[in-house]
Scaffold this motif. Structure first.
Motif, PDB file in Angstrom:
ATOM      1  N   ASP A  49      36.663  54.835  76.255  1.00 52.25           N
ATOM      2  CA  ASP A  49      35.544  54.487  75.390  1.00 52.25           C
ATOM      3  C   ASP A  49      35.925  55.010  74.190  1.00 52.25           C
ATOM      4  OD1 ASP A  49      33.057  54.553  75.318  1.00 52.25           O
ATOM      5  OD2 ASP A  49      32.756  55.787  76.778  1.00 52.25           O
ATOM      6  N   PRO A  50      35.644  54.243  73.294  1.00 49.35           N
ATOM      7  CA  PRO A  50      35.713  53.971  72.032  1.00 49.35           C
ATOM      8  C   PRO A  50      34.060  54.905  71.700  1.00 49.35           C
ATOM      9  CG  PRO A  50      35.741  51.788  72.053  1.00 49.35           C
ATOM     10  CD  PRO A  50      35.782  52.440  73.511  1.00 49.35           C
ATOM     11  N   ILE A  51      32.939  54.991  72.122  1.00 50.66           N
ATOM     12  CA  ILE A  51      32.745  56.147  71.891  1.00 50.66           C
ATOM     13  C   ILE A  51      32.448  57.725  72.382  1.00 50.66           C
ATOM     14  CG2 ILE A  51      30.237  56.651  72.239  1.00 50.66           C
ATOM     15  CD1 ILE A  51      28.979  53.220  72.828  1.00 50.66           C
ATOM     16  N   TYR A  52      32.924  57.540  73.014  1.00 51.59           N
ATOM     17  CA  TYR A  52      33.180  59.235  73.365  1.00 51.59           C
ATOM     18  C   TYR A  52      35.030  59.358  71.829  1.00 51.59           C
ATOM     19  CZ  TYR A  52      32.073  59.994  78.411  1.00 51.59           C
ATOM     20  OH  TYR A  52      31.424  59.586  79.099  1.00 51.59           O
ATOM     21  N   GLY A  53      35.707  58.342  72.008  1.00 51.15           N
ATOM     22  CA  GLY A  53      36.656  58.594  70.618  1.00 51.15           C
ATOM     23  C   GLY A  53      36.035  58.591  69.248  1.00 51.15           C
ATOM     24  N   PHE A  54      35.059  58.680  68.908  1.00 47.38           N
ATOM     25  CA  PHE A  54      34.049  58.932  67.829  1.00 47.38           C
ATOM     26  C   PHE A  54      33.652  60.197  67.669  1.00 47.38           C
ATOM     27  CE2 PHE A  54      30.057  58.636  65.683  1.00 47.38           C
ATOM     28  CZ  PHE A  54      30.950  57.980  64.204  1.00 47.38           C
ATOM     29  N   LEU A  55      33.112  60.773  69.336  1.00 49.74           N
ATOM     30  CA  LEU A  55      32.871  62.074  69.221  1.00 49.74           C
ATOM     31  C   LEU A  55      33.941  63.495  69.462  1.00 49.74           C
ATOM     32  CD1 LEU A  55      29.433  60.929  71.703  1.00 49.74           C
ATOM     33  CD2 LEU A  55      29.084  61.630  69.304  1.00 49.74           C
ATOM     34  N   GLY A  56      34.616  62.325  69.581  1.00 48.73           N
ATOM     35  CA  GLY A  56      35.633  63.637  70.329  1.00 48.73           C
ATOM     36  C   GLY A  56      35.386  64.609  71.285  1.00 48.73           C
ATOM     37  N   TRP A  57      35.140  62.984  72.378  1.00 47.73           N
ATOM     38  CA  TRP A  57      35.344  64.036  73.871  1.00 47.73           C
ATOM     39  C   TRP A  57      36.614  63.264  74.022  1.00 47.73           C
ATOM     40  CZ3 TRP A  57      29.908  62.045  75.326  1.00 47.73           C
ATOM     41  CH2 TRP A  57      28.704  63.525  74.598  1.00 47.73           C
ATOM     42  N   ASN A  58      37.423  64.043  75.487  1.00 43.17           N
ATOM     43  CA  ASN A  58      38.122  63.757  76.035  1.00 43.17           C
ATOM     44  C   ASN A  58      37.659  64.294  77.670  1.00 43.17           C
ATOM     45  OD1 ASN A  58      40.162  63.230  77.569  1.00 43.17           O
ATOM     46  ND2 ASN A  58      42.477  63.952  76.408  1.00 43.17           N
ATOM     47  N   ILE A  59      37.078  63.177  78.161  1.00 43.48           N
ATOM     48  CA  ILE A  59      36.357  64.032  79.572  1.00 43.48           C
ATOM     49  C   ILE A  59      37.705  63.028  80.717  1.00 43.48           C
ATOM     50  CG2 ILE A  59      34.574  63.921  81.279  1.00 43.48           C
ATOM     51  CD1 ILE A  59      32.537  63.659  79.071  1.00 43.48           C
ATOM     52  N   ARG A  60      38.444  64.006  81.455  1.00 41.74           N
ATOM     53  CA  ARG A  60      39.520  63.347  82.132  1.00 41.74           C
ATOM     54  C   ARG A  60      39.469  64.940  83.100  1.00 41.74           C
ATOM     55  NH1 ARG A  60      44.593  63.504  80.165  1.00 41.74           N
ATOM     56  NH2 ARG A  60      44.840  63.589  78.265  1.00 41.74           N
ATOM     57  N   ALA A  61      40.586  64.869  84.221  1.00 42.28           N
ATOM     58  CA  ALA A  61      41.106  65.732  84.587  1.00 42.28           C
ATOM     59  C   ALA A  61      42.770  65.296  84.466  1.00 42.28           C
ATOM     60  CB  ALA A  61      40.700  65.720  86.029  1.00 42.28           C
ATOM     61  N   SER A  62      43.299  66.881  84.000  1.00 38.90           N
ATOM     62  CA  SER A  62      44.662  66.814  83.969  1.00 38.90           C
ATOM     63  C   SER A  62      44.565  67.901  84.785  1.00 38.90           C
ATOM     64  CB  SER A  62      44.915  67.113  83.199  1.00 38.90           C
ATOM     65  OG  SER A  62      43.928  68.626  83.116  1.00 38.90           O
ATOM     66  N   SER A  63      46.388  67.767  85.285  1.00 43.42           N
ATOM     67  CA  SER A  63      47.095  68.142  86.863  1.00 43.42           C
ATOM     68  C   SER A  63      46.915  69.761  86.727  1.00 43.42           C
ATOM     69  CB  SER A  63      48.830  67.580  86.343  1.00 43.42           C
ATOM     70  OG  SER A  63      49.111  68.123  85.512  1.00 43.42           O
ATOM     71  N   GLU A  64      46.840  70.102  85.794  1.00 41.72           N
ATOM     72  CA  GLU A  64      46.788  71.795  85.474  1.00 41.72           C
ATOM     73  C   GLU A  64      44.982  71.847  86.029  1.00 41.72           C
ATOM     74  OE1 GLU A  64      47.014  70.421  81.301  1.00 41.72           O
ATOM     75  OE2 GLU A  64      48.354  70.494  83.240  1.00 41.72           O
TER      76      GLU A  64
END
Length: 106
Positions: A49-64
């Motif tokens: 999501d470009p809006i998330y990228g502009f705001l500096g957000w990274n909302i996702r679950a990683s394996s850990e």
């Protein structure tokens, strides 16, 4: 420039359903909500999501981030502000230029 994947599976599912509903509503009611629906479907396809990228957000679950119950928790990772990144690039270029001048390469 690479696109960083910054939306998770739950977010993608919600965007998919909302995007399809907005497009259907736009077709039946004749309003302009299809553009928002298309945007949501594009973010589902590209997983970014470009809006998330502009705001500096990274909302996702990683394996850990997987908990013992098998559920995934969402996390928000803050990226450094654009000004800070630009300043670091300028400082690196200046130090490289100065090192070249000292060696007599310039």
């Amino acid at each position: 420039m690479t696109m960083t994947k910054n939306i998770g599976d739950t977010d993608r599912t919600i965007r998919l359903i909302a995007g399809l509903l907005l497009i259907f509503w736009s077709i039946t009611a004749g309003n302009g909500m299809a553009f928002i629906g298309i945007y949501l479907l594009a973010t589902v396809y590209f997983r970014t999501d470009p809006i998330y990228g502009f705001l500096g957000w990274n909302i996702r679950a990683s394996s850990e981030d997987i908990t013992d119950g098998g559920t995934q928790k969402m996390q928000v990772e803050q990226q450094p502000p654009v000004e800070e990144q630009s300043r670091a690039r300028v400082e690196a270029a200046e130090s490289t230029r100065r090192a070249g001048a000292v060696d007599g390469n310039l």
